[in-house]
Design a protein around this motif. Structure first.
Motif, PDB file in Angstrom:
ATOM      1  N   PHE A 145       0.839  -1.205   0.000  1.00  0.00           N
ATOM      2  CA  PHE A 145       0.000   0.000   0.000  1.00  0.00           C
ATOM      3  C   PHE A 145       0.871   1.251   0.000  1.00  0.00           C
ATOM      4  O   PHE A 145       0.579   2.237   0.673  1.00  0.00           O
ATOM      5  CB  PHE A 145      -0.950   0.001   1.202  1.00  0.00           C
ATOM      6  CG  PHE A 145      -2.193   0.838   1.001  1.00  0.00           C
ATOM      7  CD1 PHE A 145      -2.883   0.837  -0.202  1.00  0.00           C
ATOM      8  CD2 PHE A 145      -2.682   1.637   2.034  1.00  0.00           C
ATOM      9  CE1 PHE A 145      -4.040   1.581  -0.375  1.00  0.00           C
ATOM     10  CE2 PHE A 145      -3.839   2.405   1.874  1.00  0.00           C
ATOM     11  CZ  PHE A 145      -4.515   2.371   0.671  1.00  0.00           C
ATOM     12  N   GLN A 146       1.923   1.211  -0.789  1.00  0.00           N
ATOM     13  CA  GLN A 146       2.819   2.358  -0.869  1.00  0.00           C
ATOM     14  C   GLN A 146       2.565   3.148  -2.161  1.00  0.00           C
ATOM     15  O   GLN A 146       2.217   2.571  -3.198  1.00  0.00           O
ATOM     16  CB  GLN A 146       4.273   1.909  -0.806  1.00  0.00           C
ATOM     17  CG  GLN A 146       4.674   1.359   0.554  1.00  0.00           C
ATOM     18  CD  GLN A 146       6.158   1.092   0.662  1.00  0.00           C
ATOM     19  OE1 GLN A 146       6.889   1.146  -0.317  1.00  0.00           O
ATOM     20  NE2 GLN A 146       6.608   0.788   1.876  1.00  0.00           N
ATOM     21  N   PRO A 147       2.742   4.448  -2.105  1.00  0.00           N
ATOM     22  CA  PRO A 147       2.459   5.298  -3.275  1.00  0.00           C
ATOM     23  C   PRO A 147       3.169   4.868  -4.550  1.00  0.00           C
ATOM     24  O   PRO A 147       2.606   4.975  -5.647  1.00  0.00           O
ATOM     25  CB  PRO A 147       2.933   6.688  -2.816  1.00  0.00           C
ATOM     26  CG  PRO A 147       2.759   6.659  -1.340  1.00  0.00           C
ATOM     27  CD  PRO A 147       3.120   5.260  -0.926  1.00  0.00           C
ATOM     28  N   LYS A 148       4.413   4.378  -4.427  1.00  0.00           N
ATOM     29  CA  LYS A 148       5.171   4.037  -5.636  1.00  0.00           C
ATOM     30  C   LYS A 148       4.503   2.939  -6.449  1.00  0.00           C
ATOM     31  O   LYS A 148       4.680   2.872  -7.673  1.00  0.00           O
ATOM     32  CB  LYS A 148       6.597   3.628  -5.264  1.00  0.00           C
ATOM     33  CG  LYS A 148       6.702   2.368  -4.437  1.00  0.00           C
ATOM     34  CD  LYS A 148       8.153   2.036  -4.105  1.00  0.00           C
ATOM     35  CE  LYS A 148       8.264   0.758  -3.262  1.00  0.00           C
ATOM     36  NZ  LYS A 148       9.671   0.452  -2.918  1.00  0.00           N
ATOM     37  N   PRO A 174      -8.552  -6.600   0.088  1.00  0.00           N
ATOM     38  CA  PRO A 174      -7.607  -5.505   0.303  1.00  0.00           C
ATOM     39  C   PRO A 174      -7.542  -5.005   1.739  1.00  0.00           C
ATOM     40  O   PRO A 174      -6.482  -4.582   2.193  1.00  0.00           O
ATOM     41  CB  PRO A 174      -8.093  -4.414  -0.660  1.00  0.00           C
ATOM     42  CG  PRO A 174      -9.488  -4.789  -1.033  1.00  0.00           C
ATOM     43  CD  PRO A 174      -9.544  -6.264  -0.954  1.00  0.00           C
ATOM     44  N   VAL A 175      -8.654  -5.024   2.464  1.00  0.00           N
ATOM     45  CA  VAL A 175      -8.613  -4.559   3.851  1.00  0.00           C
ATOM     46  C   VAL A 175      -7.619  -5.385   4.664  1.00  0.00           C
ATOM     47  O   VAL A 175      -6.848  -4.843   5.464  1.00  0.00           O
ATOM     48  CB  VAL A 175     -10.017  -4.618   4.482  1.00  0.00           C
ATOM     49  CG1 VAL A 175      -9.940  -4.427   5.991  1.00  0.00           C
ATOM     50  CG2 VAL A 175     -10.921  -3.559   3.872  1.00  0.00           C
ATOM     51  N   THR A 176      -7.613  -6.684   4.450  1.00  0.00           N
ATOM     52  CA  THR A 176      -6.665  -7.558   5.154  1.00  0.00           C
ATOM     53  C   THR A 176      -5.267  -7.420   4.574  1.00  0.00           C
ATOM     54  O   THR A 176      -4.273  -7.339   5.300  1.00  0.00           O
ATOM     55  CB  THR A 176      -7.136  -9.015   5.080  1.00  0.00           C
ATOM     56  OG1 THR A 176      -8.412  -9.127   5.718  1.00  0.00           O
ATOM     57  CG2 THR A 176      -6.146  -9.956   5.750  1.00  0.00           C
ATOM     58  N   ARG A 177      -5.181  -7.367   3.249  1.00  0.00           N
ATOM     59  CA  ARG A 177      -3.882  -7.304   2.583  1.00  0.00           C
ATOM     60  C   ARG A 177      -3.101  -6.056   2.964  1.00  0.00           C
ATOM     61  O   ARG A 177      -1.886  -6.079   3.086  1.00  0.00           O
ATOM     62  CB  ARG A 177      -4.134  -7.326   1.066  1.00  0.00           C
ATOM     63  CG  ARG A 177      -3.088  -8.039   0.252  1.00  0.00           C
ATOM     64  CD  ARG A 177      -3.543  -8.246  -1.172  1.00  0.00           C
ATOM     65  NE  ARG A 177      -3.771  -7.028  -1.922  1.00  0.00           N
ATOM     66  CZ  ARG A 177      -4.915  -6.698  -2.515  1.00  0.00           C
ATOM     67  NH1 ARG A 177      -5.952  -7.497  -2.420  1.00  0.00           N
ATOM     68  NH2 ARG A 177      -5.037  -5.570  -3.190  1.00  0.00           N
ATOM     69  N   GLY A 226      -3.410  -4.350   5.743  1.00  0.00           N
ATOM     70  CA  GLY A 226      -3.158  -4.139   7.166  1.00  0.00           C
ATOM     71  C   GLY A 226      -4.349  -4.076   8.068  1.00  0.00           C
ATOM     72  O   GLY A 226      -4.208  -3.726   9.242  1.00  0.00           O
ATOM     73  N   GLY A 227      -5.545  -4.436   7.572  1.00  0.00           N
ATOM     74  CA  GLY A 227      -6.743  -4.308   8.399  1.00  0.00           C
ATOM     75  C   GLY A 227      -7.126  -5.548   9.169  1.00  0.00           C
ATOM     76  O   GLY A 227      -8.095  -5.536   9.918  1.00  0.00           O
ATOM     77  N   GLY A 228      -6.389  -6.650   8.981  1.00  0.00           N
ATOM     78  CA  GLY A 228      -6.691  -7.874   9.715  1.00  0.00           C
ATOM     79  C   GLY A 228      -8.122  -8.315   9.526  1.00  0.00           C
ATOM     80  O   GLY A 228      -8.563  -8.584   8.419  1.00  0.00           O
ATOM     81  N   GLN A 229      -8.886  -8.371  10.628  1.00  0.00           N
ATOM     82  CA  GLN A 229     -10.277  -8.793  10.568  1.00  0.00           C
ATOM     83  C   GLN A 229     -11.235  -7.621  10.390  1.00  0.00           C
ATOM     84  O   GLN A 229     -12.441  -7.769  10.581  1.00  0.00           O
ATOM     85  CB  GLN A 229     -10.635  -9.591  11.824  1.00  0.00           C
ATOM     86  CG  GLN A 229      -9.930 -10.939  11.885  1.00  0.00           C
ATOM     87  CD  GLN A 229     -10.438 -11.803  13.034  1.00  0.00           C
ATOM     88  OE1 GLN A 229     -11.178 -11.347  13.900  1.00  0.00           O
ATOM     89  NE2 GLN A 229     -10.041 -13.056  13.030  1.00  0.00           N
ATOM     90  N   GLY A 230     -10.719  -6.477   9.994  1.00  0.00           N
ATOM     91  CA  GLY A 230     -11.587  -5.359   9.695  1.00  0.00           C
ATOM     92  C   GLY A 230     -10.978  -4.022  10.066  1.00  0.00           C
ATOM     93  O   GLY A 230     -10.347  -3.876  11.118  1.00  0.00           O
ATOM     94  N   ASP A 231     -11.151  -3.030   9.196  1.00  0.00           N
ATOM     95  CA  ASP A 231     -10.666  -1.667   9.427  1.00  0.00           C
ATOM     96  C   ASP A 231     -11.474  -0.774   8.494  1.00  0.00           C
ATOM     97  O   ASP A 231     -11.140  -0.608   7.318  1.00  0.00           O
ATOM     98  CB  ASP A 231      -9.170  -1.576   9.128  1.00  0.00           C
ATOM     99  CG  ASP A 231      -8.585  -0.199   9.422  1.00  0.00           C
ATOM    100  OD1 ASP A 231      -9.347   0.787   9.402  1.00  0.00           O
ATOM    101  OD2 ASP A 231      -7.370  -0.111   9.640  1.00  0.00           O
ATOM    102  N   ASP A 232     -12.552  -0.196   9.032  1.00  0.00           N
ATOM    103  CA  ASP A 232     -13.464   0.563   8.183  1.00  0.00           C
ATOM    104  C   ASP A 232     -12.821   1.820   7.617  1.00  0.00           C
ATOM    105  O   ASP A 232     -13.135   2.239   6.493  1.00  0.00           O
ATOM    106  CB  ASP A 232     -14.734   0.921   8.959  1.00  0.00           C
ATOM    107  CG  ASP A 232     -15.603  -0.298   9.239  1.00  0.00           C
ATOM    108  OD1 ASP A 232     -15.282  -1.380   8.698  1.00  0.00           O
ATOM    109  OD2 ASP A 232     -16.589  -0.169   9.981  1.00  0.00           O
ATOM    110  N   PRO A 239     -13.305  -7.943   5.400  1.00  0.00           N
ATOM    111  CA  PRO A 239     -11.936  -8.456   5.398  1.00  0.00           C
ATOM    112  C   PRO A 239     -11.907  -9.905   4.927  1.00  0.00           C
ATOM    113  O   PRO A 239     -12.957 -10.542   4.743  1.00  0.00           O
ATOM    114  CB  PRO A 239     -11.537  -8.366   6.877  1.00  0.00           C
ATOM    115  CG  PRO A 239     -12.832  -8.632   7.596  1.00  0.00           C
ATOM    116  CD  PRO A 239     -13.918  -8.021   6.743  1.00  0.00           C
ATOM    117  N   GLU A 240     -10.719 -10.435   4.732  1.00  0.00           N
ATOM    118  CA  GLU A 240     -10.527 -11.847   4.395  1.00  0.00           C
ATOM    119  C   GLU A 240     -10.986 -12.719   5.571  1.00  0.00           C
ATOM    120  O   GLU A 240     -10.840 -12.343   6.738  1.00  0.00           O
ATOM    121  CB  GLU A 240      -9.045 -12.107   4.105  1.00  0.00           C
ATOM    122  CG  GLU A 240      -8.724 -13.506   3.604  1.00  0.00           C
ATOM    123  CD  GLU A 240      -8.970 -13.666   2.115  1.00  0.00           C
ATOM    124  OE1 GLU A 240      -8.631 -14.732   1.573  1.00  0.00           O
ATOM    125  OE2 GLU A 240      -9.497 -12.716   1.495  1.00  0.00           O
TER     126      GLU A 240
END
Length: 538
Positions: A304-307, A337-340, A342-348, A376-377
């Motif tokens: 999830f980096q800008p480059k 993508p939420v898990t990929r 960095g959101g683990g089991q959820g990050d709204d 999430p995954e």
């Protein structure tokens, strides 16, 4: 035929919603989603503001690869419903202003397909060379080093023919021989069959692999200096797939598809290109190849980096002036993508940020079911694993089942409202709390944000069909780009990191169009909280 001269094609800048039918809604209690379930939820889909629906395969299949092993190209899987159900679905989708797109798997079939069942009988029957057959080497080994995407050699021996047949995926998915004109003609007739029934286009599975190298040359290795963990994690990634797929000759196969599409008005064919991104512009774009397509550059990114985003547009797409791209972060093959990211089991908050980035990048948007809920995954136990990839590598990789679990419709209902029976995959509690009915009641939900975001996107032509220009920003936190149309110029600024940061605007903006997270402006100084972003008019 096709789009009128000077008229923007409907698909350029459209938002396409992918449905995985097995997991959308089950109406008969067998635990598997069906066409009537999709029809029942069309109002929900239309309420998102999307332009089209893409259905993963709905054809008869032994389901060893869950529909991507087709046993009848012109039928409906019994568990999905009937052809009458399909015709009604097309009608109801169109009545709501939704285009309907089907997945087509023309590179290979199931080994249960009548074509293969005939082909394997002898070396001289009418379909003897409809698939890729060849002799063993003198010691009985396969003819070359090609490796199957799901592990092991890409060749399997059949005692009736006393020959090897090629399969890029499972041994139960034999590869069609596109060097045979009769095969190509038959596949083009499959497309016409569904176009005549009113479908608006196709997503072409592994569109880079229709035409193999006729000389069966060995694939070269990926140079040691270029190998990453992703290469070592799966043996097939240790070779460059330039002879079993991604051949220059595959261009004419894409042209044949486009020629069929041009026989009908306003139809779309877009391809999946999972290997060798350099071939993307050879197969898609312009007036005679596929209309568009997507690669896996974003789908397989875990940073999830800008480059990642700058490099894709500046280095891959910018030289391809004839190619309008698709942008996608999620589908039925990829960790959500939420898990990929960095959101683990959820990050709204992360889910909203990813959606806003998706909707502001240049391209036709492909959005996967549940992405609008911030799903999430799902971390599955071994007993639930059905995907052949997960079966091969569990527990180090659990395959693709974790992104294919049922849609959660009702938080308090059994199986979250997906089925009245036992679901083919489970619904975890961290999906249940994000059920559609719960989010409908919450103005701050991911679902509410997604609807508003799509509506705002459509209100700004610069976001739909405008050009994209990246602005350099130091570090690995800030991604900045402009979207520019004839009458509008928008500045898009994203903080993709978990830390607060400050960025100096090049000029004072006229106003704010979109925002997510904590964003404050003091003149030309912009303070962005963790995982935040804003779009300004200039």
């Amino acid at each position: 035929m096709g789009a009128e001269a000077g008229k923007k094609p409907w698909w350029q800048g459209a938002v396409v919603y992918q449905i995985y039918p097995r997991s959308f809604l089950d109406t008969n209690g067998d635990g598997v989603g069906d066409l009537k379930g999709i029809e029942r939820k069309l109002d929900y889909v239309a309420s998102l503001g999307v332009d089209a629906v893409w259905l993963s395969p709905i054809y008869p299949s032994p389901n060893r690869d869950f529909g991507y092993d087709v046993s009848d190209y012109c039928g409906i899987a019994p568990e999905m419903g009937t052809m009458e159900d399909f015709d009604r679905l097309v009608k109801e989708a169109h009545a709501r202003g939704l285009k309907l797109i089907l997945d087509q798997v023309l590179s290979h079939t199931s080994d249960q397909h009548p074509w293969f069942q005939e082909s394997l009988l002898s070396r001289n029957n009418p379909k003897a060379d409809w698939y890729v057959w060849t002799e063993a080497q003198e010691d009985g080994t396969p003819p070359n080093n090609w490796l199957a995407a799901f592990g092991g050699a890409a060749w399997s021996w059949h005692p009736l023919r006393q020959q090897y047949y090629f399969h890029k995926f499972l041994k139960s998915q034999p590869k069609l021989n596109f060097h045979n004109p009769d095969v190509v003609d038959a596949c083009m007739d499959v497309l016409r069959f569904w176009l005549d029934r009113g479908v608006d286009g196709f997503r072409l599975d592994v569109a880079n692999s229709y035409v193999h190298d006729e000389h069966l040359r060995d694939n070269p290795p990926v140079p040691m200096a270029e190998r990453t963990f992703a290469n070592w994690a799966h043996a097939p990634r240790l070779q460059r797939h330039i002879y079993d797929a991604n051949t220059p000759e595959n261009e004419w196969a894409m042209k044949r598809v486009r020629k069929v599409m041009n026989e009908y008005d306003e139809r779309l064919a877009f391809g999946e290109f999972s290997e060798e991104p350099s071939m993307f512009g050879v197969y898609a774009g312009g007036m005679d190849r596929l209309h568009t397509g997507y690669t896996f550059d974003f789908l397989e990114d875990w940073t999830f980096q800008p480059k990642v985003f700058r490099t894709y547009f500046d280095e891959l797409l910018m030289p391809l002036e004839h190619l309008w791209p698709c942008v996608t972060f999620s589908n039925h093959d990829i960790v959500r993508p939420v898990t990929r990211w960095g959101g683990g089991q959820g990050d709204d908050q992360l889910a909203k940020l990813a959606l806003m980035l998706l909707m502001t990048l240049k391209g036709t948007v492909l959005m996967y079911q549940g992405e609008e809920l911030g799903l999430p995954e799902v971390d599955l136990e071994r007993k639930w694993i059905q995907d052949p990839v997960g079966d091969l590598y569990f527990p180090f990789s659990k395959g693709r089942d974790g992104c294919r679990t049922p849609m959660p419709w009702e938080a308090a209902a059994p199986e979250a409202g997906f089925t009245s029976g036992a679901p083919w995959l489970p619904v975890p509690d961290y999906h249940r709390v994000r059920a559609a009915d719960a989010q409908e009641k919450d103005a701050a939900s991911v679902l509410a944000f997604a609807r508003d975001l799509i509506a705002r996107r459509k209100a700004h032509e610069a976001l739909v069909t405008g050009e994209i220009r990246f602005i350099e920003a130091e570090g690995d936190a800030i991604l900045v780009f402009e979207r520019v149309s004839a009458d509008e110029r928008l500045l898009c600024v994203f903080n993709l990191s978990r830390n607060e940061t400050v960025w100096l605007l090049p000029a004072a903006p006229k106003g704010e169009v979109l925002n997510v997270g904590a964003v404050t402006r003091d003149g030309t100084s912009l303070k962005l909280g963790p995982r935040s972003g804003a779009v300004f008019s200039l």
